[in-house]
Write a protein that holds these residues in place. Structure first.
Motif, short mmCIF file in Angstrom:
data_model
loop_
_atom_site.label_atom_id
_atom_site.label_comp_id
_atom_site.label_asym_id
_atom_site.label_seq_id
_atom_site.Cartn_x
_atom_site.Cartn_y
_atom_site.Cartn_z
N PHE A 28 11.94 6.27 -10.47
CA PHE A 28 12.25 5.21 -9.50
C PHE A 28 11.61 5.49 -8.15
CE2 PHE A 28 15.71 3.87 -12.40
CZ PHE A 28 15.45 2.50 -12.39
N PHE A 32 9.17 2.71 -6.43
CA PHE A 32 9.35 2.16 -5.08
C PHE A 32 8.15 2.49 -4.20
CE2 PHE A 32 14.01 2.04 -6.14
CZ PHE A 32 14.13 0.66 -6.01
N MET A 35 5.56 0.14 -4.54
CA MET A 35 5.89 -1.15 -3.92
C MET A 35 5.71 -1.11 -2.41
SD MET A 35 9.35 -2.14 -5.91
CE MET A 35 10.01 -3.23 -4.67
N LEU A 37 7.60 1.01 -0.58
CA LEU A 37 8.84 1.55 -0.03
C LEU A 37 8.82 3.07 -0.18
CD1 LEU A 37 11.24 -1.07 -1.64
CD2 LEU A 37 10.36 -1.03 0.70
N ASP A 38 8.20 3.74 0.81
CA ASP A 38 8.01 5.18 0.65
C ASP A 38 8.84 5.98 1.65
OD1 ASP A 38 6.73 4.52 2.93
OD2 ASP A 38 4.83 5.51 2.46
N LEU A 410 7.46 -4.54 -8.45
CA LEU A 410 8.81 -5.12 -8.38
C LEU A 410 9.28 -5.43 -9.80
CD1 LEU A 410 11.14 -6.26 -6.71
CD2 LEU A 410 9.90 -8.43 -6.60
N VAL A 413 10.13 -2.08 -11.50
CA VAL A 413 11.42 -1.51 -11.13
C VAL A 413 12.56 -2.32 -11.74
CG1 VAL A 413 12.94 -1.07 -9.17
CG2 VAL A 413 10.57 -0.31 -9.10
#
Ligand code: HEM
Ligand code: HEM
Ligand SMILES: [Fe+2]
Lengths: 457, 146
Positions: A28, A32, A35, A37-38, A410, A413
């Motif tokens: 996960f 992310f 996407m 989102l780090d 997205l 996930v």
């Protein structure tokens, strides 16, 4: 269960389940990060997450294989494991090496070689550990009453897997040689000797579940592992196309790797035909689902999706893109994750004496995880094909392309959440079984009804 | 019909033959191809030091090289050709995370010396003959702008 020492298998399965949860957690983190989102970048950078994800995967599969061997070999050889205490020592040391490696990855203690990130000093501990394991298995076979084809194929797979770990431990100054021998481990494991392990476990499960004659099952087992090696050994060439060795590999690798799906097709037909032929219907429906499932999904993930990018003309464009990740996920899942989950589903009722054969939760676990994984494969596939066209064909900047394909992560996930829900249900089942007990032992003084069941289990 | 012992010989025979063929081909490759395609004579101590740094920092955990590695960051085999050494040096020595398009690299802040070792390694590998990989984009733009 027929032999007390088989209980040790439970603890390998439990370790396996623990490592699986770690693997998914770090999956996960990477999903992310792709996407955008780090937020964890400072603490767990992508390369740390990736090393944990793939190494936890390999470790939980190996722990599952070892548990499977400790369960299967006594039953096939008709002999208790020769040294149960040593098996527990081996379990604990395996877990320790695993934990040290995974923790080390958070502190820059690793070797940046894909899949072989375990640093060389720890490699030696792995070698000692695996030798101990093999010693116990081989000695049990030697002392045992019977040496069946199933147990020999399984053991051969395990011994070769250990031997093939060694070329991965050599240092090369030349990156091309480094890569050349890295594939002796990675490729010859998953497209060679691990298929023997899978085939051995599959044959054992089919004998138990379908009741088809052992001679028939084992004959086809030889044919399948024959196809595996005939195509898979020279098929290594599909990794040698573009790493700095000669063009002969384009031909050899192309032809032989294109034959590799035959072994997986064999596996799928084998399971389906034996299931149809079997007269006895074993009550353990969940084990049957996973057994047929692994044979079919491995053909799709390894066979068909492998074939999709194995020809040199295609691989020139897809090499080292998300297309590879698409194939890697469904292949590892179908062939090796599912066979481990199958043997656990089969063994747990026998180890614990609880006949949770056909629960709704177990059925949901099977379908949610499989449908979720197919969705993940599709997400990686769409992202990968888009990447290939934009980056490799049109020449758009890597980073620009990654922004374009963010949305597919997205989807990834989302499907991974469905997949993980299935796995959580499987874990709940696992816990509900409770611990293994000697009361689950079927001894020769039991009554007729139980003896009948025993021939089946 | 095929008997069990025939099946067994199919397995053993097939394995031995293909295994021998594989060993011979591998040996041939190592002796014939590797010297021609990878220029081992240029593997200076500096290049080797660069490879050590490449491995001990697990660069392959984000990037690919020879098309092998992770898919989070760009392929680096030909990066010196593509960007030039000064650009790469700036990335390697940067003390804050390099993020030209939003995606962050680890801020290694290498010394000049270490950065040059890594650049030597990347320069060496950039000259390897990879049978045409990575491809030059083949697309001739005819984008419709109306
Ligand atoms: C269960 C069996 C298999 C598993 C677990 C598996 C898994 C993987 C993984 C993880 C990779 C990436 C390896 C790396 O870059 O280090 C890979 C690459 C590859 N696999 Fe498989 N694979 C399997 C079977 C097959 C089969 C049967 C074929 C061919 C028909 C195939 C074709 C390929 C190709 C061509 C690549 C290279 C991709 C690239 O150039 O980036 N695989 N596989
Ligand atoms: C929660 C579920 C999962 C998520 C979100 C996930 C996500 C990812 C991501 C983002 C990557 C990295 C790709 C890159 O380098 O950029 C990756 C790599 C990988 N994952 Fe997963 N994963 C999950 C579950 C699994 C499972 C269940 C398996 C195996 C059964 C698996 C096997 C692999 C393998 C073999 C690689 C390396 C692939 C390659 O290098 O070609 N993953 N995963
Ligand atoms: Fe392969």
């Amino acid at each position: 269960m027929k032999y007390k020492s088989q209980k040790v298998a439970y603890w390998f399965f439990a370790l396996s389940m623990l490592l699986l949860t770690i693997q998914l957690t770090y999956g996960f983190i990477m999903g992310f990060a792709h996407m955008g989102l780090d937020g964890l970048h400072q603490v767990i950078a992508f390369n740390t997450a990736r090393a944990v994800h793939t190494n936890a995967l390999v470790m939980w599969l190996l722990s599952g294989f070892m548990g499977a061997a400790y369960y299967i070999i006594p039953e096939e050889a008709e002999h208790e494991l020769v040294n149960v205490k040593l098996a527990y020592v081996q379990l604990i040391s395996f877990a320790l090496v695993g934990v040290i490696a995974l923790v080390g990855y958070h502190f820059n203690y690793w070797e940046g070689r894909k899949f072989l990130e375990i640093p060389r000093p720890l490699d030696w501990l792995v070698v000692v550990n695996v030798l101990t394991f093999l010693g116990i298995i081989v000695m049990t076979l030697v002392r045992g009453k019977k040496r069946t084809t199933t147990s020999l194929v399984l053991t051969m797979g395990l011994v070769f897997a250990a031997l093939l770990y060694l070329p991965g431990m050599i240092w090369f100054d030349n990156q091309t040689l480094d890569s050349f021998f890295r594939w002796w481990v990675v490729h010859l494991w998953v497209e060679g000797v691990w298929e023997l392990i899978m085939g051995g476990i599959l044959a054992f499960l089919l004998i138990k579940i379908t009741g088809v004659d052992r001679e028939v099952i084992e004959k086809w087992l030889y044919v399948i592992v024959g196809l595996t090696f005939i195509s898979g050994i020279l098929g290594t060439g599909h990794h040698y196309y573009y790493i700095g060795v000669g063009k002969v590999w384009l031909i050899v690798g192309g032809i032989f790797s294109a034959l590799e799906p035959l072994a997986f097709l064999g596996m799928a037909l084998f399971a389906i035909v034996m299931y149809r032929r079997g007269e006895k219907k074993h009550p353990n429906k969940l084990a049957l689902n996973w057994t047929l499932g692994t044979a079919i999904v491995s053909f799709i993930g390894a066979g068909l999706l492998g074939l999709a990018h194995t020809l040199p003309q295609v691989n020139l464009y897809t090499h080292g893109t998300l297309v590879t990740a698409m194939h890697g996920h469904l292949a590892f899942w179908g062939a090796y994750a599912m066979i481990v989950l199958a043997v656990i589903a089969y063994a747990m009722p026998n180890l614990t004496g609880r006949k949770l054969f056909d629960t709704a939760r177990g059925t949901y676990a099977f379908w949610l995880s499989n449908i979720g994984m197919l969705g993940m494969t599709a997400a990686f596939g769409v992202a990968g094909v888009a990447q290939v066209y934009m980056e490799r064909k049109m020449g758009i900047e890597f980073g620009e392309v990654q922004k374009e394909i963010q949305v597919h992560f997205l989807v990834l996930v989302t499907c991974a959440t469905m997949f993980t829900t299935g796995i959580i249900l499987y874990l709940i089942e696992f816990v509900k079984f409770g611990l293994p007990t000697d009361e689950a032992l079927e001894n020769q003084y039991n009554n007729h009804a139980k003896a009948n069941l025993a021939t089946n289990q | 019909m095929l008997s069990k012992s025939q099946a067994k010989w199919f397995f053993l025979g097939g394995t031995i033959v293909t295994f021998l063929a594989f060993i011979i081909l591998s040996w041939w490759s190592l002796v014939q191809d590797v010297p021609k395609q990878t220029h081992p004579e240029n593997l200076t101590p500096q290049v080797v030091a660069g490879k050590h740094l490449w491995e001990s920092n697990n660069c392959m955990g984000c990037h690919t090289i020879l098309g092998e590695g992770a898919y989070y960051a760009p392929e680096l085999t030909k990066v010196i050709d593509r960007r030039g050494a000064p650009y790469v040096k700036a990335v390697l020595t940067s003390k804050s995370a390099w993020q030209p398009r939003g995606r962050k690299m680890v801020a290694y802040g290498f010394s000049d010396h270490d950065a040059e070792d890594i650049i030597a390694f990347l320069t060496w590998i950039g000259k390897t003959d990879l049978n045409g990989f990575p491809t030059k984009p083949s697309y001739k733009s005819t984008v419709n702008t109306n």
